[in-house]
Design an enzyme around this catalytic site. Sequence first.
Site, PDB file in Angstrom:
ATOM      1  CE1 TYR A 177      -3.849   2.313   0.719  1.00  0.00           C
ATOM      2  CE2 TYR A 177      -2.524   3.152   2.542  1.00  0.00           C
ATOM      3  CZ  TYR A 177      -3.629   3.259   1.710  1.00  0.00           C
ATOM      4  OH  TYR A 177      -4.502   4.312   1.865  1.00  0.00           O
ATOM      5  CE  LYS A 181      -3.792   5.292  -1.432  1.00  0.00           C
ATOM      6  NZ  LYS A 181      -4.782   5.912  -2.355  1.00  0.00           N
TER       7      LYS A 181
END
Length: 290
Positions: A177, A181
């Site tokens: 993640y 991001k």
Amino acid sequence: MSAANDRLNAIKGHLSGNFPNGLLAGEVAIITGSGQGIGKSCAEVFAREGAMVVVTDIDAAKSDQVAADINAAGGKAISVPGDVLSADFPERLVEETVKNFGKINHIVNNAGFTFDGMIHKITDKQWDLMLAVHNTAPFKIIRAAAKYLRKKDGENKCIINISSTSGLHGNLGQANYATAKAGVVGLTKTIAKEWGVFGVRANTVAFGWVDTRLTRAKESGAAIEVGGQKVALGIPTGNKAAGKVNAYADIPLGRAGTAEEVAGSVLMMCTPLSSYITGHTLEVTGGRGI
């Protein structure tokens, strides 16, 4: 008078407080993942500021309901539900938007979720899925909208890609993640450099701790189904000692943000009040990380 001068005069009007019809009156905004949470709040606040909103979510019932509620409240919205990972979805989303509203001013790439695991345990599927939903899907939507945005038309145009403090600082158990991001920031800066000549601004909004299903206790059972697989959402709280720790100790404001209030930061970056801000990453964290 040229379109550019019209826009400049509109900006001057906004700066003087003259915006009776809303900060985004007459503009069109696509907001992904807007069937619930932050995306839903963004759709609602954009509509209140006069935007015509395209609500889209993988959950068709929720997407349709948000659009219906906006229309019932006097706003303008359509629902185009679908999976951002589907090959035909970006083109369909963009074309449905233009078919109904005639143009596109703003794209808020908000759809996403977490699929946590420690580095040595993350599977290829976990890794690939995070990059697909947070990097590839936004890229394809933006690319599909290029022919409508790359025009020197003087319109107020902005792309907002949603990131996270995990992407800016890394986070335990979120290598996939956090990497995705972080990639959002690079994509955003590149759009700003390539499309600035067309008046398109591109900014990233990076959220800290916001009260959503991604930050609530994993034990509550929230989940999303992707490709037939159920992915549990939330933060594990199995450690009994964790209950005695102040979870907000490193947040100067001493609390989590709400979806409603952080949606205002996304709105702000799209309005003419932010007309000279592009390629920027706005951290919305309650002061966490300073």
